[in-house]
Design a protein around this motif. Structure first.
Motif, PDB file in Angstrom:
ATOM      1  N   ALA A 120       0.829  -1.208   0.000  1.00 34.31           N
ATOM      2  CA  ALA A 120       0.000   0.000   0.000  1.00 34.31           C
ATOM      3  C   ALA A 120       0.860   1.253   0.000  1.00 34.31           C
ATOM      4  CB  ALA A 120      -0.926  -0.010   1.213  1.00 34.31           C
ATOM      5  N   PHE A 121       1.907   1.267   0.830  1.00 37.15           N
ATOM      6  CA  PHE A 121       2.800   2.428   0.872  1.00 37.15           C
ATOM      7  C   PHE A 121       3.437   2.665  -0.493  1.00 37.15           C
ATOM      8  CE2 PHE A 121       7.245   3.817   1.170  1.00 37.15           C
ATOM      9  CZ  PHE A 121       7.060   5.101   1.655  1.00 37.15           C
ATOM     10  N   SER A 122       3.941   1.594  -1.102  1.00 34.05           N
ATOM     11  CA  SER A 122       4.632   1.728  -2.388  1.00 34.05           C
ATOM     12  C   SER A 122       3.707   2.293  -3.460  1.00 34.05           C
ATOM     13  CB  SER A 122       5.177   0.369  -2.830  1.00 34.05           C
ATOM     14  OG  SER A 122       6.054  -0.171  -1.855  1.00 34.05           O
ATOM     15  N   LEU A 123       2.464   1.811  -3.493  1.00 35.53           N
ATOM     16  CA  LEU A 123       1.534   2.231  -4.537  1.00 35.53           C
ATOM     17  C   LEU A 123       0.993   3.636  -4.313  1.00 35.53           C
ATOM     18  CD1 LEU A 123      -0.536  -1.063  -5.032  1.00 35.53           C
ATOM     19  CD2 LEU A 123       1.302  -0.188  -6.478  1.00 35.53           C
ATOM     20  N   PHE A 124       0.556   3.916  -3.085  1.00 31.32           N
ATOM     21  CA  PHE A 124      -0.135   5.185  -2.832  1.00 31.32           C
ATOM     22  C   PHE A 124       0.837   6.351  -2.634  1.00 31.32           C
ATOM     23  CE2 PHE A 124      -3.493   2.156  -1.907  1.00 31.32           C
ATOM     24  CZ  PHE A 124      -4.587   2.770  -2.498  1.00 31.32           C
ATOM     25  N   ASN A 125       1.961   6.118  -1.977  1.00 31.53           N
ATOM     26  CA  ASN A 125       2.919   7.208  -1.819  1.00 31.53           C
ATOM     27  C   ASN A 125       3.496   7.614  -3.172  1.00 31.53           C
ATOM     28  OD1 ASN A 125       4.617   8.903   0.117  1.00 31.53           O
ATOM     29  ND2 ASN A 125       6.200   7.892  -1.094  1.00 31.53           N
ATOM     30  N   ALA A 126       3.802   6.625  -4.008  1.00 29.07           N
ATOM     31  CA  ALA A 126       4.292   6.932  -5.353  1.00 29.07           C
ATOM     32  C   ALA A 126       3.242   7.684  -6.155  1.00 29.07           C
ATOM     33  CB  ALA A 126       4.695   5.645  -6.074  1.00 29.07           C
ATOM     34  N   ALA A 127       1.972   7.292  -6.014  1.00 27.78           N
ATOM     35  CA  ALA A 127       0.898   7.977  -6.735  1.00 27.78           C
ATOM     36  C   ALA A 127       0.795   9.436  -6.303  1.00 27.78           C
ATOM     37  CB  ALA A 127      -0.436   7.260  -6.497  1.00 27.78           C
ATOM     38  N   LEU A 128       0.909   9.669  -5.002  1.00 29.63           N
ATOM     39  CA  LEU A 128       0.820  11.041  -4.499  1.00 29.63           C
ATOM     40  C   LEU A 128       1.963  11.895  -5.020  1.00 29.63           C
ATOM     41  CD1 LEU A 128      -0.087  13.368  -2.704  1.00 29.63           C
ATOM     42  CD2 LEU A 128       1.127  12.270  -0.795  1.00 29.63           C
ATOM     43  N   GLU A 129       3.176  11.432  -4.823  1.00 29.82           N
ATOM     44  CA  GLU A 129       4.332  12.267  -5.154  1.00 29.82           C
ATOM     45  C   GLU A 129       4.489  12.468  -6.654  1.00 29.82           C
ATOM     46  OE1 GLU A 129       7.736  10.766  -3.078  1.00 29.82           O
ATOM     47  OE2 GLU A 129       6.932  11.347  -1.113  1.00 29.82           O
ATOM     48  N   GLU A 130       4.157  11.465  -7.447  1.00 29.18           N
ATOM     49  CA  GLU A 130       4.248  11.636  -8.900  1.00 29.18           C
ATOM     50  C   GLU A 130       3.159  12.573  -9.416  1.00 29.18           C
ATOM     51  OE1 GLU A 130       6.779  10.755 -10.876  1.00 29.18           O
ATOM     52  OE2 GLU A 130       7.598  10.222  -8.913  1.00 29.18           O
ATOM     53  N   SER A 131       1.933  12.399  -8.926  1.00 26.37           N
ATOM     54  CA  SER A 131       0.856  13.284  -9.385  1.00 26.37           C
ATOM     55  C   SER A 131       1.087  14.717  -8.936  1.00 26.37           C
ATOM     56  CB  SER A 131      -0.498  12.787  -8.867  1.00 26.37           C
ATOM     57  OG  SER A 131      -0.528  12.751  -7.457  1.00 26.37           O
ATOM     58  N   LEU A 132       1.737  14.901  -7.791  1.00 23.39           N
ATOM     59  CA  LEU A 132       1.998  16.248  -7.292  1.00 23.39           C
ATOM     60  C   LEU A 132       3.185  16.904  -7.995  1.00 23.39           C
ATOM     61  CD1 LEU A 132       1.565  18.579  -5.292  1.00 23.39           C
ATOM     62  CD2 LEU A 132       2.930  17.289  -3.618  1.00 23.39           C
ATOM     63  N   PHE A 133       4.350  16.239  -7.947  1.00 26.02           N
ATOM     64  CA  PHE A 133       5.565  16.868  -8.463  1.00 26.02           C
ATOM     65  C   PHE A 133       5.708  16.739  -9.978  1.00 26.02           C
ATOM     66  CE2 PHE A 133       6.574  16.323  -3.992  1.00 26.02           C
ATOM     67  CZ  PHE A 133       7.201  17.522  -3.700  1.00 26.02           C
ATOM     68  N   ARG A 134       5.594  15.507 -10.511  1.00 26.57           N
ATOM     69  CA  ARG A 134       5.730  15.319 -11.952  1.00 26.57           C
ATOM     70  C   ARG A 134       4.415  15.554 -12.682  1.00 26.57           C
ATOM     71  NH1 ARG A 134       9.769  14.431  -8.820  1.00 26.57           N
ATOM     72  NH2 ARG A 134       8.880  12.422  -8.169  1.00 26.57           N
ATOM     73  N   GLY A 135       3.328  15.716 -11.933  1.00 23.38           N
ATOM     74  CA  GLY A 135       2.037  15.978 -12.536  1.00 23.38           C
ATOM     75  C   GLY A 135       1.684  17.446 -12.512  1.00 23.38           C
TER      76      GLY A 135
END
Length: 261
Positions: free
Chosen positions: A161-176
């Protein structure tokens, strides 16, 4: 874009990324004041990309400061921030003068060379993180130590869960959101640099912590941004990010960094 908009967006990105200092609410108030000032400047400049970027940065910052100062579980913080990143632009888009910009949600156009770059990134970050953990013996986060006696299936589920959701947050925020909006306001090259610096600062209290972690995360964030631009989507940087977060989770849970377990 007006100089005011550019200054406001960069200030908002860096303020949002500033590490939260537990037990020092005054620092959180200073950050909040700076973000409010940045938002006012963006609104006065009437720049839709600037308003969207600063508003998201301010809202995410509020989620992190409040949740950390009140000692909420990390999972709650991640979920709330995800709601902000995906929901706030939609709310702002109801105003015709601002509109919505969800182009960053696209998975992109992966190619074999770019897929190979993802493999290189995952192998490189895994090697760097494991080496750092073995040679520095860092202190494990309290919530990891608290899970010492949890059943194996719960620990495995938490890692996934950490791997999937933390990556989703940080990618959508910074690279998104931030990369796309700043590329419109500045340029792609400038946006890559700013989001990379902000990403590094954002991980000052991360794993690895301190200046070493900040530099490692900043450089890595820059290359994830390049991958985002080259692939024209978030899928590949998201996969690379999952690899790094999974490595961090396994290191902490397995206690590779010291005799905690």
């Amino acid at each position: 874009m007006p100089h005011t908009t550019r200054t406001a967006t960069v200030a908002a990105c860096l303020l949002m990324a500033a590490p939260v200092l537990p037990g020092t609410p005054w620092f959180s108030l200073v950050v909040a004041a700076g973000l409010v000032a940045s938002l006012v400047a963006a609104v006065r400049s009437r720049s839709a990309p600037g308003i969207r970027a600063v508003a998201v940065a301010a809202a995410v910052s509020a989620v992190f400061h409040v949740s950390i100062l009140l000692d909420w579980p990390p999972a709650v913080r991640i979920v709330l921030a995800l709601v902000v990143v995906f929901g706030l632009p939609a709310g702002l888009g109801r105003r015709q003068s601002i509109g919505t910009a969800y182009g960053w949600v696209e998975p992109g156009r992966p190619t074999w060379p770019l897929a190979a770059a993802v493999v290189v990134l995952i192998v490189g970050t895994t090697t760097a993180l494991v080496s750092w953990a073995r040679f520095t013996d860092p202190v494990l986060p309290g919530y990891v130590v608290a899970a010492k006696n949890s059943p194996l299936w719960q620990v495995a589920l938490a890692v996934i869960a950490f791997s999937l959701f933390n990556a989703a947050l940080e990618e959508s925020l910074f690279r998104g959101v931030l990369l796309d909006e700043m590329a419109t306001i500045w340029s792609v090259r400038a946006a890559l640099i700013v989001q990379g610096v902000a990403f590094g600062l954002f991980h000052f209290n991360g794993f690895p912590p301190g200046w070493t972690g900040m530099v490692m995360a900043g450089v890595w964030g820059y290359f994830l941004g390049v991958l985002r631009v080259r692939s024209r989507g978030l899928l590949l940087p998201y996969i690379a990010h999952i690899g790094a977060d999974a490595t961090i989770a396994v290191i902490t849970v397995a206690g590779l960094s010291g005799p905690h377990w």
